[in-house]
Design an enzyme around this catalytic site. Sequence first.
Site, PDB file in Angstrom:
ATOM      1  N   ASP A 121      -6.239  -3.516  -7.526  1.00  0.00           N
ATOM      2  CA  ASP A 121      -7.333  -4.166  -6.242  1.00  0.00           C
ATOM      3  C   ASP A 121      -7.498  -5.698  -6.315  1.00  0.00           C
ATOM      4  OD1 ASP A 121      -8.815  -3.515  -3.592  1.00  0.00           O
ATOM      5  OD2 ASP A 121      -9.826  -4.452  -3.983  1.00  0.00           O
ATOM      6  N   TYR A 150     -14.738 -12.807   0.220  1.00  0.00           N
ATOM      7  CA  TYR A 150     -15.057 -11.824  -0.454  1.00  0.00           C
ATOM      8  C   TYR A 150     -16.057 -12.083  -0.910  1.00  0.00           C
ATOM      9  CZ  TYR A 150     -11.456  -8.948   1.060  1.00  0.00           C
ATOM     10  OH  TYR A 150     -10.709  -8.073   2.481  1.00  0.00           O
ATOM     11  N   ARG A 190      -8.447  10.820  -6.350  1.00  0.00           N
ATOM     12  CA  ARG A 190      -9.210  10.861  -5.204  1.00  0.00           C
ATOM     13  C   ARG A 190     -10.931  11.079  -5.245  1.00  0.00           C
ATOM     14  NH1 ARG A 190     -12.408   8.587  -1.534  1.00  0.00           N
ATOM     15  NH2 ARG A 190     -12.532   5.603  -0.532  1.00  0.00           N
ATOM     16  N   ARG A 231      -3.601   6.285   0.677  1.00  0.00           N
ATOM     17  CA  ARG A 231      -4.625   7.561   0.823  1.00  0.00           C
ATOM     18  C   ARG A 231      -3.681   8.285   2.058  1.00  0.00           C
ATOM     19  NH1 ARG A 231      -9.926   5.315   4.530  1.00  0.00           N
ATOM     20  NH2 ARG A 231      -8.978   3.897   4.002  1.00  0.00           N
ATOM     21  N   ARG A 290       0.539  -1.140   0.197  1.00  0.00           N
ATOM     22  CA  ARG A 290       0.029   0.212  -0.116  1.00  0.00           C
ATOM     23  C   ARG A 290       0.630   1.371   0.332  1.00  0.00           C
ATOM     24  NH1 ARG A 290      -5.751  -1.264   1.650  1.00  0.00           N
ATOM     25  NH2 ARG A 290      -5.820  -2.604   0.349  1.00  0.00           N
TER      26      ARG A 290
HETATM   27  O1  1CP Z   1       0.495   0.259  -3.230  1.00  0.00           O
HETATM   28  C1  1CP Z   1      -0.538  -0.740  -2.456  1.00  0.00           C
HETATM   29  O2  1CP Z   1       0.234  -2.183  -2.233  1.00  0.00           O
HETATM   30  C2  1CP Z   1      -1.383  -1.030  -4.340  1.00  0.00           C
HETATM   31  C3  1CP Z   1      -2.404  -0.998  -4.406  1.00  0.00           C
HETATM   32  C4  1CP Z   1      -3.282  -1.677  -3.691  1.00  0.00           C
HETATM   33  C5  1CP Z   1      -3.143  -3.435  -3.594  1.00  0.00           C
HETATM   34  C6  1CP Z   1      -2.687  -4.704  -3.566  1.00  0.00           C
HETATM   35  C7  1CP Z   1      -4.673  -2.008  -3.259  1.00  0.00           C
HETATM   36  C8  1CP Z   1      -5.757  -0.364  -3.260  1.00  0.00           C
HETATM   37  N1  1CP Z   1      -5.400  -2.960  -2.642  1.00  0.00           N
HETATM   38  C9  1CP Z   1      -4.588  -3.835  -1.976  1.00  0.00           C
HETATM   39  C10 1CP Z   1      -4.546  -4.947  -2.482  1.00  0.00           C
HETATM   40  C11 1CP Z   1      -5.700  -5.868  -1.463  1.00  0.00           C
HETATM   41  N2  1CP Z   1      -7.359  -5.256  -1.559  1.00  0.00           N
HETATM   42  C12 1CP Z   1      -5.626  -6.338  -0.814  1.00  0.00           C
HETATM   43  C13 1CP Z   1      -4.653  -7.227   0.218  1.00  0.00           C
HETATM   44  C14 1CP Z   1      -3.612  -7.123   0.687  1.00  0.00           C
HETATM   45  C15 1CP Z   1      -3.869  -6.080   2.008  1.00  0.00           C
HETATM   46  O3  1CP Z   1      -4.334  -7.053   2.307  1.00  0.00           O
HETATM   47  O4  1CP Z   1      -4.090  -5.552   1.979  1.00  0.00           O
HETATM   48  C16 1CP Z   1      -7.542  -6.889   0.224  1.00  0.00           C
HETATM   49  C17 1CP Z   1      -7.988  -7.549   0.960  1.00  0.00           C
HETATM   50  C18 1CP Z   1      -8.222  -5.846  -0.567  1.00  0.00           C
HETATM   51  C19 1CP Z   1      -9.359  -5.211  -0.373  1.00  0.00           C
HETATM   52  C20 1CP Z   1      -9.366  -4.371   0.304  1.00  0.00           C
HETATM   53  N3  1CP Z   1      -9.502  -3.092  -0.632  1.00  0.00           N
HETATM   54  C21 1CP Z   1      -9.627  -3.504   1.167  1.00  0.00           C
HETATM   55  C22 1CP Z   1      -9.579  -3.685   2.384  1.00  0.00           C
HETATM   56  C23 1CP Z   1     -11.672  -4.405   2.185  1.00  0.00           C
HETATM   57  C24 1CP Z   1     -11.568  -5.742   3.801  1.00  0.00           C
HETATM   58  O5  1CP Z   1     -11.773  -6.629   4.325  1.00  0.00           O
HETATM   59  O6  1CP Z   1     -11.499  -4.895   5.227  1.00  0.00           O
HETATM   60  C25 1CP Z   1     -10.073  -2.039   0.963  1.00  0.00           C
HETATM   61  C26 1CP Z   1     -10.768  -1.014   1.872  1.00  0.00           C
HETATM   62  C27 1CP Z   1      -9.826  -2.015  -0.395  1.00  0.00           C
HETATM   63  C28 1CP Z   1      -9.754  -0.342  -1.076  1.00  0.00           C
HETATM   64  C29 1CP Z   1      -8.507  -0.369  -1.413  1.00  0.00           C
HETATM   65  N4  1CP Z   1      -7.837  -0.868  -2.130  1.00  0.00           N
HETATM   66  C30 1CP Z   1      -5.967  -0.025  -2.901  1.00  0.00           C
HETATM   67  C31 1CP Z   1      -6.135   1.083  -1.084  1.00  0.00           C
HETATM   68  C32 1CP Z   1      -5.773   2.038  -1.602  1.00  0.00           C
HETATM   69  C33 1CP Z   1      -7.515   1.353  -0.934  1.00  0.00           C
HETATM   70  C34 1CP Z   1      -7.826   2.284  -0.146  1.00  0.00           C
HETATM   71  C35 1CP Z   1      -9.763   3.138  -1.417  1.00  0.00           C
HETATM   72  C36 1CP Z   1      -9.890   4.293  -0.647  1.00  0.00           C
HETATM   73  O7  1CP Z   1     -10.115   4.125   0.500  1.00  0.00           O
HETATM   74  O8  1CP Z   1      -9.171   5.272  -1.544  1.00  0.00           O
END
Ligand code: 1CP
Length: 357
Positions: A75, A151, A38, A29, A25
């Site tokens: 994602d 999911y 965003r 944010r 990540r």
């Molecule tokens: O910079 C990076 O790492 C690349 C971007 C990236 C990656 C690798 C994002 C952007 N998501 C992911 C993978 C991801 N997405 C995972 C596996 C890694 C981890 O454990 O963090 C998972 C479980 C998700 C699912 C997901 N997408 C969640 C979690 C939901 C939960 O179960 O609690 C969330 C909040 C997102 C949204 C998301 N994805 C990425 C970002 C930057 C965001 C936040 C979006 C925002 O609010 O702007």
Amino acid sequence: MIRNDRFLRALRRETVDRTPVWLMRQAGRYLPEYRALRARAGSFLAMVRDPELACEITLQPLRRFPLDAAILFSDILVIPEALGLGLDFVEGEGPRLSRPLSSRAEIEALPALDPAALDYVAAAARAVRAALGDELPLIGFAGSPLTLACYMVEGGASADFARVRALAHADPEGFAALLAKLADAVAACLRLQAEAGADALMVFDTWGGLFPPALYRRHALPSLAAVAAALRRECPARPLILFGRGTGPWLEALAATGFDALGLDWTVELAAARARVGERVALQGNLDPALLLAPPAAIEAAVAELLAAYGGAPGHVFNLGHGVMPEADPERVSFLVETVARLSAPLHARAAARAQA
Ligand code: 1CP
């Protein structure tokens, strides 16, 4: 050939001049420029689906910090969406799938992944590759079959994913069929990113640690091995990384699934992990992400401790044990990246001198 190849060399457990570092990540944010984009794009999904925006967000952290790898902004939930489950992100609540799976019949009706449904992911990867030139490696990624199933059955985020665990207990054959389909989809998704220019491929098993041993052994391990085997066949030159959360007890078994590197969460002791599997795989991690909320002196001490656990030996990629938190201060991230470079270079120099003597 990639010019800065520290990250790829460490994954192959070759010598490096300093420990490569990137952060899960690293886009997101905590960066004001991400929040600004965003706000303009309107939503997270709009950014993921727009290759130009996804490329721009991928590059944002690289302009601030001397990181050793880029990770595609996307994602893991693009796969369930491409399979027709309907994806939305609800403000303040997280992801929601409008057509979750609830029966064997629905699992059997799940189509194979049509790579064309992920054209926008490939386009984003091509745009990043073009922007990076041969300067830095790019990581492509996907969720693990088990984490995607979480999911897809639950329909969204959950603290314990009890519904998917119940399904796995109630219908082991149906669940195995689901994971087999997802292993094909994950491999196809990673392959299209490799073809678009990703140099390394990473699988996130974020929720594997929630499963009891019998289910993890029966479902997670074979589906991970299937993904690794498919990619070895189809893109043999791309190192494969597997990140697991709460999967520390499975390190030996995970090291035998065919991945080149294991990503560790912050509850695993790095030196112990190295002793268990360090001769077979590279290790990535695993600083507690909460350290980015602590003062620089605490960050420096923790970095020194992690680096010492490797002592300049090959096969370590520095990372957090999970993603950068939205509350993290970019100044602290900058300090972290700089500290890894400053403290690791002498360790590698000493290891090289020892090897010469
Ligand atoms: O910079 C990076 O790492 C690349 C971007 C990236 C990656 C690798 C994002 C952007 N998501 C992911 C993978 C991801 N997405 C995972 C596996 C890694 C981890 O454990 O963090 C998972 C479980 C998700 C699912 C997901 N997408 C969640 C979690 C939901 C939960 O179960 O609690 C969330 C909040 C997102 C949204 C998301 N994805 C990425 C970002 C930057 C965001 C936040 C979006 C925002 O609010 O702007």
